[in-house]
Design a protein around this motif. Structure first.
Motif, PDB file in Angstrom:
ATOM      1  N   CYS A 441       0.840  -1.207   0.000  1.00 42.80           N
ATOM      2  CA  CYS A 441       0.000   0.000   0.000  1.00 42.80           C
ATOM      3  C   CYS A 441       0.870   1.250   0.000  1.00 42.80           C
ATOM      4  O   CYS A 441       0.385   2.351  -0.211  1.00 42.80           O
ATOM      5  N   LYS A 443       2.578   2.624   2.484  1.00 42.46           N
ATOM      6  CA  LYS A 443       2.600   3.504   3.663  1.00 42.46           C
ATOM      7  C   LYS A 443       3.942   3.462   4.401  1.00 42.46           C
ATOM      8  O   LYS A 443       4.346   4.466   4.966  1.00 42.46           O
ATOM      9  N   CYS A 444       4.589   2.284   4.451  1.00 46.89           N
ATOM     10  CA  CYS A 444       5.837   2.237   5.215  1.00 46.89           C
ATOM     11  C   CYS A 444       7.022   1.825   4.330  1.00 46.89           C
ATOM     12  O   CYS A 444       6.881   1.045   3.392  1.00 46.89           O
ATOM     13  N   CYS A 447       8.520  -2.039   3.550  1.00 49.03           N
ATOM     14  CA  CYS A 447       7.750  -2.807   2.579  1.00 49.03           C
ATOM     15  C   CYS A 447       7.808  -2.150   1.204  1.00 49.03           C
ATOM     16  O   CYS A 447       8.152  -2.795   0.212  1.00 49.03           O
ATOM     17  N   CYS A 487       2.449  -3.535   8.658  1.00 49.42           N
ATOM     18  CA  CYS A 487       1.479  -4.633   8.680  1.00 49.42           C
ATOM     19  C   CYS A 487       2.125  -5.909   8.164  1.00 49.42           C
ATOM     20  O   CYS A 487       3.287  -5.925   7.761  1.00 49.42           O
TER      21      CYS A 487
HETATM   22  S1  SF4 Z   1       3.806  -3.316   5.265  1.00 51.31           S
HETATM   23 FE1  SF4 Z   1       1.629  -2.947   5.145  1.00 51.31          FE
HETATM   24  S2  SF4 Z   1       1.480  -0.783   5.747  1.00 51.31           S
HETATM   25 FE2  SF4 Z   1       3.586  -1.083   5.161  1.00 51.31          FE
HETATM   26  S3  SF4 Z   1       3.611  -0.491   2.983  1.00 51.31           S
HETATM   27 FE3  SF4 Z   1       3.364  -2.717   3.144  1.00 51.31          FE
HETATM   28  S4  SF4 Z   1       1.166  -2.984   2.953  1.00 51.31           S
HETATM   29 FE4  SF4 Z   1       1.495  -0.865   3.501  1.00 51.31          FE
END
Ligand code: SF4
Ligand SMILES: Cc1cc2nc3c(=O)[nH]c(=O)nc-3n(C[C@H](O)[C@H](O)[C@H](O)COP(=O)(O)O)c2cc1C
Length: 518
Positions: A441, A443-444, A447, A487
């Motif tokens: 996604c 956000k972090c 990842c 996540c």
């Molecule tokens: S670990 Fe989860 S929150 Fe972070 S970028 Fe990946 S999908 Fe998004």
């Protein structure tokens, strides 16, 4: 007695030709002037036998499968409406070994009844759990669910009753029940099967969750790739509402509960609960930081129970038969039954509901019958795209949350994908990283950036560029992703990567060495 012919309209059976078979049977009935009732049931889950047609006649239920259109005339000629022998004859479906070996609690009716007949649902034990719940205090319902040992079947295995208690104990003018039917994991289809084959059990489970926590509104978030499940659930909700199972007075009680079906737009991360809530609110499917927990501030900022389809569909039996009955199945802290979904390169693919505790070897070799290709099993990925690859050496692992965790694996949503010895585990590790990069996604950083760098680094190993250095780099990167991601998408991608590296190091040798070995 007019014979009844059961032809599944479950997506899996349809993909295997069930609709054409249904049409051919209808045509044959007409041409021969035979009176019979066709029931479109769900699948029993033995997909290697689909389309499986069943006849309810004086001899009881008799199954035939896998039925092809070209078999239909012959079936009529041989007198299959009376259960007679034919090359596709399977006999009493309950005695087919794949089905006979199961313990069906959650899937007790799936494939047996007409999914949209509320009468059939009740005749086969439906609504008993809801009726009992209506007569109880909310805290007692929550206690019964907690005592049953039921844990979330969506992946994390969090105790369902404890989640419900948090929502019950949080005061608010509005609370919600959200059912996670995004079912994004590879090799999984249990949610779809129950929504298409026994939708009222999910409705009943959600209504019980509502009464237990004080939530009056529910949403089922279904992935767009499941059009049949969406249609079935919508229809079932309408029927339940009309019959007073849903509405301002649930089954004539003082409790109000209603629900709606919502369709996702197709992102793996929208199965993550906070991302799902954003999507449900009409926002982009991005993960929310926790706390606050959804149980305290969930959908539209209100206390929300978010549970997987199977978690919710398992509640009616817990309420009907009691906590002890349910918790008597299983092992350790993994209580009750789990619908294991066997897929990939396997002879007997399908859904196998059983008490926790079978070993992985029993599931793959005895139940699954080994590979479809007939070659040796090389690896089994358990728990979807974020699950670890287990080699044959770990086939003694019992199907249990803690036992899998001890061996750096996870059960997840209980999907298992079988691979034969032609699988290249470096490619599978690369696929895991690439999947994370595509589905992140964003956000972090661990990842979003890590997965891209991970894919590139594995490519370098494959090309034989400084393999030792790059293997160390992948290991290091996996640690960062595991401990630094917000996540489990970024946090669990290291499981398939590191398990492939640990158990199949020979596949990570530099390309020239691998080529010479082949
Ligand atoms: S670990 Fe989860 S929150 Fe972070 S970028 Fe990946 S999908 Fe998004
Ligand atoms: C990337 C990602 C994808 C997920 N996909 C699903 C899914 O498709 N279905 C599901 O039930 N849970 C999924 N989960 C787990 C949910 O976040 C959450 O734990 C679950 O809905 C809680 O319900 P349960 O306690 O009944 O399992 C996913 C988690 C992550 C991190």
């Amino acid at each position: 007695m007019i014979p009844r012919i059961f032809i599944p309209d479950d997506s899996g059976a349809l993909a295997l030709g069930a609709e054409k078979v249904a049409k051919a049977i209808e045509k044959e009935l007409k041409e021969r002037g035979i009176e019979a009732k066709i029931v479109r049931n769900g699948s029993r889950g033995a997909y290697f036998l689909e389309p499986m047609v069943e006849v309810a006649c004086d001899a009881g239920r008799v199954a035939y499968g896998p039925v092809k259109v070209s078999d239909v005339k012959g079936l009529f000629d041989s007198g299959f409406l009376k259960g007679s022998h034919h090359k596709r004859w399977l006999g009493d479906p309950a005695k087919i070994p794949f089905l006979a070996k199961q313990t069906r609690l959650t899937f007790a009716r799936c494939g047996i009844t007409d999914p949209l007949s509320l009468d059939a649902y009740e005749r086969h034990g439906g609504l008993k759990g809801l009726r009992k719940a209506i007569a109880m205090q909310p805290a007692d319902i929550v206690k019964q669910v907690t005592d049953s040992g039921l844990r979330g079947r969506g992946g994390a295995g969090f105790p369902t009753g404890i989640k419900w208690k948090t929502v019950l104990d949080t005061a608010a003018d509005q609370k919600y029940i959200v059912c996670n039917a995004d079912e994004g994991d590879s090799a999984t289809f249990a949610d779809r099967m129950i929504m298409e084959g026994d939708p009222f059990v999910l409705i009943e489970g959600m209504a019980i969750a509502g009464i237990a926590t004080g939530a009056t509104k529910g949403y089922i978030y279904i992935r767009s790739e499941y059009p049949h499940a969406v249609a079935k659930m919508n229809r079932a909700v309408e029927i339940a509402r009309k019959a007073g199972v849903l509405g301002v007075k649930v089954l004539g009680s003082a409790h109000a509960f209603d629900m709606e079906v919502r369709v996702g737009a197709g992102a793996y991360v929208c199965g993550e609960e906070t991302s799902l809530l954003n999507s449900l609110e009409g926002k982009r499917g991005v993960v929310r930081a926790k706390p606050p927990l959804p149980a305290i501030q969930g959908l539209f900022g209100k206390p929300t129970v978010i549970n997987n389809v199977i978690s919710l569909a398992s509640v009616p039996i817990v309420m009907d038969k009691g906590a002890e009955y349910y918790r008597d199945f299983g092992m350790g802290r993994s209580r009750g039954t789990i619908p294991i979904q066997i897929a990939g390169n396997v002879k007997h693919g399908g859904l196998f509901e059983t008490a926790f505790g079978l070993t992985l070897g029993e599931i793959v070799d005895d139940i699954g019958g080994g590979t479809a290709s007939g070659r040796p099993v090389k690896a089994v990925q358990v728990g979807g795209p974020l699950g670890a690859y287990f080699p044959r050496g770990l086939f003694d692992t019992p199907f249990d949350y803690e036992e899998f965790a001890k061996r750096d694996g996870l059960i997840g949503h209980a999907g298992i994908t079988v691979f034969d010895d032609s699988a290249d585990m470096l490619k599978m590790a690369r696929f895991a990283m690439e999947f994370c990069a595509v589905e992140s996604c964003g956000k972090c950083t661990p990842c979003r950036v890590g997965a891209v760098r991970g894919t590139e680094t594995i490519d370098r190993i494959a090309a034989g560029i400084e393999p030792e250095k790059n293997l160390t780099l992948v290991t290091d990167l996996c640690n960062t992703m595991k401990f630094g991601s917000l996540c489990a998408l970024g946090g669990f991608t290291p499981y398939p990567v590191m398990s492939a590296l640990t158990h199949f190091p020979e596949d990570f040798k530099p390309a020239p060495v691998r080529a010479a070995a082949e």
